[in-house]
Design a protein around this motif. Structure first.
Motif, PDB file in Angstrom:
ATOM      1  N   UNK A  12      31.964  17.045  51.331  1.00 17.83           N
ATOM      2  CA  UNK A  12      31.045  17.716  50.406  1.00 17.83           C
ATOM      3  C   UNK A  12      31.153  19.230  50.539  1.00 17.83           C
ATOM      4  N   UNK A  13      31.285  19.719  51.769  1.00 17.78           N
ATOM      5  CA  UNK A  13      31.430  21.156  51.988  1.00 17.78           C
ATOM      6  C   UNK A  13      32.726  21.671  51.374  1.00 17.78           C
ATOM      7  N   UNK A  14      33.799  20.913  51.516  1.00 13.14           N
ATOM      8  CA  UNK A  14      35.089  21.317  50.951  1.00 13.14           C
ATOM      9  C   UNK A  14      35.020  21.370  49.431  1.00 13.14           C
ATOM     10  N   UNK A  15      34.359  20.383  48.817  1.00 14.25           N
ATOM     11  CA  UNK A  15      34.240  20.361  47.355  1.00 14.25           C
ATOM     12  C   UNK A  15      33.398  21.531  46.870  1.00 14.25           C
ATOM     13  N   UNK A  16      32.290  21.822  47.552  1.00 13.64           N
ATOM     14  CA  UNK A  16      31.442  22.931  47.105  1.00 13.64           C
ATOM     15  C   UNK A  16      32.143  24.272  47.282  1.00 13.64           C
ATOM     16  N   UNK A  17      32.943  24.419  48.340  1.00 15.28           N
ATOM     17  CA  UNK A  17      33.711  25.657  48.534  1.00 15.28           C
ATOM     18  C   UNK A  17      34.753  25.825  47.434  1.00 15.28           C
ATOM     19  N   UNK A  18      35.441  24.753  47.107  1.00 15.60           N
ATOM     20  CA  UNK A  18      36.437  24.805  46.039  1.00 15.60           C
ATOM     21  C   UNK A  18      35.781  25.126  44.704  1.00 15.60           C
ATOM     22  N   UNK A  19      34.614  24.560  44.460  1.00 17.59           N
ATOM     23  CA  UNK A  19      33.904  24.822  43.204  1.00 17.59           C
ATOM     24  C   UNK A  19      33.477  26.284  43.119  1.00 17.59           C
ATOM     25  N   UNK A  20      33.018  26.838  44.227  1.00 20.71           N
ATOM     26  CA  UNK A  20      32.616  28.246  44.231  1.00 20.71           C
ATOM     27  C   UNK A  20      33.805  29.147  43.956  1.00 20.71           C
ATOM     28  N   UNK A  21      34.969  28.827  44.521  1.00 19.34           N
ATOM     29  CA  UNK A  21      36.173  29.621  44.277  1.00 19.34           C
ATOM     30  C   UNK A  21      36.609  29.514  42.827  1.00 19.34           C
ATOM     31  N   UNK A  22      36.475  28.345  42.244  1.00 16.29           N
ATOM     32  CA  UNK A  22      36.891  28.132  40.863  1.00 16.29           C
ATOM     33  C   UNK A  22      35.972  28.855  39.887  1.00 16.29           C
ATOM     34  N   UNK A  23      34.760  29.186  40.322  1.00  9.10           N
ATOM     35  CA  UNK A  23      33.783  29.829  39.443  1.00  9.10           C
ATOM     36  C   UNK A  23      33.778  31.344  39.596  1.00  9.10           C
ATOM     37  N   UNK A  24      34.828  31.914  40.174  1.00  6.92           N
ATOM     38  CA  UNK A  24      34.887  33.359  40.341  1.00  6.92           C
ATOM     39  C   UNK A  24      34.737  34.024  38.970  1.00  6.92           C
ATOM     40  N   UNK A  25      33.952  35.082  38.934  1.00  6.63           N
ATOM     41  CA  UNK A  25      33.666  35.754  37.675  1.00  6.63           C
ATOM     42  C   UNK A  25      34.889  36.504  37.160  1.00  6.63           C
ATOM     43  N   UNK A  26      35.195  36.316  35.898  1.00  9.27           N
ATOM     44  CA  UNK A  26      36.289  37.031  35.249  1.00  9.27           C
ATOM     45  C   UNK A  26      35.674  38.218  34.520  1.00  9.27           C
ATOM     46  N   UNK A  27      36.195  39.414  34.775  1.00 10.01           N
ATOM     47  CA  UNK A  27      35.657  40.625  34.164  1.00 10.01           C
ATOM     48  C   UNK A  27      36.642  41.112  33.109  1.00 10.01           C
ATOM     49  N   UNK A  28      36.169  41.193  31.873  1.00  7.79           N
ATOM     50  CA  UNK A  28      36.977  41.672  30.749  1.00  7.79           C
ATOM     51  C   UNK A  28      36.265  42.883  30.145  1.00  7.79           C
ATOM     52  N   UNK A  29      36.999  43.963  29.958  1.00  6.26           N
ATOM     53  CA  UNK A  29      36.454  45.165  29.322  1.00  6.26           C
ATOM     54  C   UNK A  29      37.191  45.389  28.003  1.00  6.26           C
ATOM     55  N   UNK A  30      36.487  45.878  26.978  1.00  3.22           N
ATOM     56  CA  UNK A  30      37.114  46.061  25.667  1.00  3.22           C
ATOM     57  C   UNK A  30      37.938  47.334  25.526  1.00  3.22           C
ATOM     58  N   UNK A  31      37.973  48.164  26.567  1.00  5.06           N
ATOM     59  CA  UNK A  31      38.736  49.416  26.495  1.00  5.06           C
ATOM     60  C   UNK A  31      39.331  49.727  27.857  1.00  5.06           C
ATOM     61  N   UNK A  32      40.353  50.549  27.872  1.00  2.89           N
ATOM     62  CA  UNK A  32      41.025  50.932  29.119  1.00  2.89           C
ATOM     63  C   UNK A  32      40.070  51.720  30.019  1.00  2.89           C
ATOM     64  N   UNK A  33      40.230  51.572  31.330  1.00  2.00           N
ATOM     65  CA  UNK A  33      39.401  52.367  32.246  1.00  2.00           C
ATOM     66  C   UNK A  33      39.822  53.831  32.208  1.00  2.00           C
TER      67      UNK A  33
END
Length: 98
Positions: A12-33
């Protein structure tokens, strides 16, 4: 019986760790930094690597994040975070150990 319960908890711990890694936030910006700021690099520090400052996308605008020290991990190299163009948008690739 106790070893079976332990294995269930471990799984259960391994599955929850994998799920947390898979849910990493993707950051998209509409313009160049904006161009990176000029930072004064501190003197080398044993056991640490400098992670340079960068622009972070925050609520519709870029905000500067100062550089900081990362503790060295034996046998690994620090890859700094960076912005990558994706069509008309920009995606943040977080820094990581490789």
């Amino acid at each position: 019986m106790k070893s079976l319960t332990f294995l269930k908890v471990l799984a259960a711990a391994a599955v929850s760790t994998a799920a947390a890694s898979a849910c990493a936030q993707v950051i998209i910006a509409p313009m160049a930094p904006p161009p990176p700021r000029v930072e004064v690099l501190p003197a080398p520090r044993a056991g640490y690597v400098w992670d340079k400052g960068h622009w972070r996308w925050d609520h519709g605008r870029y905000v500067w994040v100062d550089g900081h020290w990362q503790a060295v991990r034996a046998g690994r190299a620090w890859v700094p975070g960076h912005w990558q163009a994706r069509g008309p948008n920009w995606r943040w690739i977080p820094g990581h150990w490789a």
